[in-house]
Motif scaffolding. Structure first.
Motif, short mmCIF file in Angstrom:
data_model
loop_
_atom_site.label_atom_id
_atom_site.label_comp_id
_atom_site.label_asym_id
_atom_site.label_seq_id
_atom_site.Cartn_x
_atom_site.Cartn_y
_atom_site.Cartn_z
N PRO A 49 -10.56 -16.41 15.63
CA PRO A 49 -10.47 -15.33 16.60
C PRO A 49 -9.25 -15.50 17.51
O PRO A 49 -8.81 -16.63 17.75
N TYR A 50 -8.69 -14.39 17.95
CA TYR A 50 -7.52 -14.41 18.82
C TYR A 50 -7.80 -13.51 20.02
O TYR A 50 -8.19 -12.36 19.87
N THR A 51 -7.61 -14.04 21.20
CA THR A 51 -7.85 -13.28 22.42
C THR A 51 -6.55 -12.64 22.88
O THR A 51 -5.55 -13.34 23.08
N LEU A 52 -6.56 -11.32 23.04
CA LEU A 52 -5.38 -10.61 23.53
C LEU A 52 -5.30 -10.72 25.04
O LEU A 52 -6.33 -10.78 25.72
N GLU A 53 -4.07 -10.73 25.55
CA GLU A 53 -3.89 -10.77 27.00
C GLU A 53 -4.34 -9.45 27.60
O GLU A 53 -4.30 -8.41 26.95
N MET A 54 -4.73 -9.50 28.85
CA MET A 54 -5.13 -8.29 29.56
C MET A 54 -3.93 -7.39 29.74
O MET A 54 -2.80 -7.85 29.83
N GLY A 55 -4.16 -6.11 29.82
CA GLY A 55 -3.09 -5.14 30.04
C GLY A 55 -2.45 -5.33 31.40
O GLY A 55 -3.01 -5.96 32.29
N ILE A 56 -1.26 -4.79 31.55
CA ILE A 56 -0.54 -4.89 32.81
C ILE A 56 -0.48 -3.50 33.43
O ILE A 56 -0.11 -2.54 32.76
N LYS A 57 -0.83 -3.41 34.68
CA LYS A 57 -0.78 -2.14 35.39
C LYS A 57 0.49 -2.11 36.22
O LYS A 57 0.85 -3.10 36.85
N PHE A 58 1.21 -0.98 36.18
CA PHE A 58 2.43 -0.90 36.96
C PHE A 58 2.66 0.52 37.44
O PHE A 58 2.06 1.46 36.94
N GLU A 59 3.53 0.67 38.42
CA GLU A 59 3.85 1.96 39.02
C GLU A 59 5.23 2.40 38.55
O GLU A 59 6.16 1.60 38.46
N LEU A 60 5.35 3.69 38.22
CA LEU A 60 6.62 4.26 37.80
C LEU A 60 7.07 5.31 38.82
O LEU A 60 6.25 5.99 39.40
N HIS A 61 8.36 5.45 39.00
CA HIS A 61 8.93 6.48 39.86
C HIS A 61 9.58 7.51 38.96
O HIS A 61 10.39 7.15 38.10
N VAL A 62 9.24 8.80 39.12
CA VAL A 62 9.73 9.82 38.20
C VAL A 62 10.43 10.96 38.91
O VAL A 62 10.15 11.27 40.07
N THR A 63 11.37 11.58 38.21
CA THR A 63 12.01 12.81 38.63
C THR A 63 11.79 13.80 37.50
O THR A 63 12.13 13.52 36.35
N ILE A 64 11.20 14.96 37.82
CA ILE A 64 10.83 15.93 36.80
C ILE A 64 11.80 17.11 36.83
O ILE A 64 12.07 17.67 37.90
N SER A 65 12.32 17.51 35.66
CA SER A 65 13.25 18.62 35.60
C SER A 65 13.19 19.25 34.21
O SER A 65 13.56 18.60 33.23
N GLY A 66 12.75 20.51 34.10
CA GLY A 66 12.73 21.21 32.82
C GLY A 66 11.94 20.50 31.76
O GLY A 66 10.74 20.33 31.88
N ARG A 67 12.62 20.06 30.71
CA ARG A 67 11.97 19.38 29.60
C ARG A 67 12.03 17.87 29.71
O ARG A 67 11.54 17.16 28.85
N LYS A 68 12.64 17.35 30.76
CA LYS A 68 12.91 15.91 30.82
C LYS A 68 12.31 15.29 32.09
O LYS A 68 12.34 15.89 33.15
N ILE A 69 11.78 14.09 31.93
CA ILE A 69 11.31 13.29 33.07
C ILE A 69 12.16 12.04 33.10
O ILE A 69 12.28 11.33 32.09
N GLU A 105 -1.15 13.78 33.52
CA GLU A 105 -1.08 15.10 34.13
C GLU A 105 0.35 15.61 34.22
O GLU A 105 0.61 16.79 34.09
N GLN A 106 1.32 14.71 34.48
CA GLN A 106 2.71 15.14 34.56
C GLN A 106 3.27 15.49 33.19
O GLN A 106 4.24 16.20 33.08
N GLY A 107 2.65 14.95 32.14
CA GLY A 107 3.14 15.19 30.79
C GLY A 107 2.98 16.64 30.41
O GLY A 107 2.10 17.34 30.88
N ARG A 108 3.87 17.10 29.54
CA ARG A 108 3.86 18.51 29.17
C ARG A 108 3.43 18.69 27.73
O ARG A 108 3.62 19.73 27.15
N GLY A 109 2.93 17.67 27.11
CA GLY A 109 2.51 17.80 25.72
C GLY A 109 3.29 16.87 24.83
O GLY A 109 3.51 15.71 25.16
N PHE A 142 10.51 16.33 26.42
CA PHE A 142 9.39 17.01 25.78
C PHE A 142 9.90 18.13 24.87
O PHE A 142 11.01 18.65 25.08
N ARG A 143 9.10 18.51 23.90
CA ARG A 143 9.48 19.56 22.96
C ARG A 143 9.61 20.92 23.64
O ARG A 143 10.45 21.72 23.28
#
Length: 91
Positions: A18-38, A65-69, A87-88
């Motif tokens: 058996p192999y134990t995977l490390e726990m996930g890492i939580k982090f904060e991102l800063h985004v700028t949203i414009s048209g089709r691109k973040i 929620e910020q994602g457009r598909g 985004f498409r």
């Protein structure tokens, strides 16, 4: 348990452990949203391959929620810790 595998006409005995995977890492991102691109800044510097980081970013913005598909492209610059998710369709 034990397994036998045939490789190029040779047999190899394998034992599964058996192999134990490390726990996930939580982090904060800063985004700028414009048209089709973040634009994303301050991406954490994690000890993972760049392709994995691109996959994580794509999954994050595909379902958030910020994602457009559907994501068309993810560009990531490890040195500047920035990324651009395209985004498409515009939203």
């Amino acid at each position: 348990g034990k397994h036998t595998v045939n490789l190029d006409e040779k047999r190899a005995e394998l034992r599964v452990k058996p192999y134990t995977l490390e726990m996930g890492i939580k982090f904060e991102l800063h985004v700028t949203i414009s048209g089709r691109k973040i634009k994303v800044s301050e991406v954490p510097d994690l000890a993972i391959p760049e392709e994995w980081m691109k996959d994580k970013l794509e999954l994050n913005f595909y379902k958030c929620e910020q994602g457009r598909g559907e994501v068309e492209n993810v560009s990531y610059d490890k040195q500047s810790r920035t990324a651009a998710i395209t985004f498409r369709t515009p939203g």
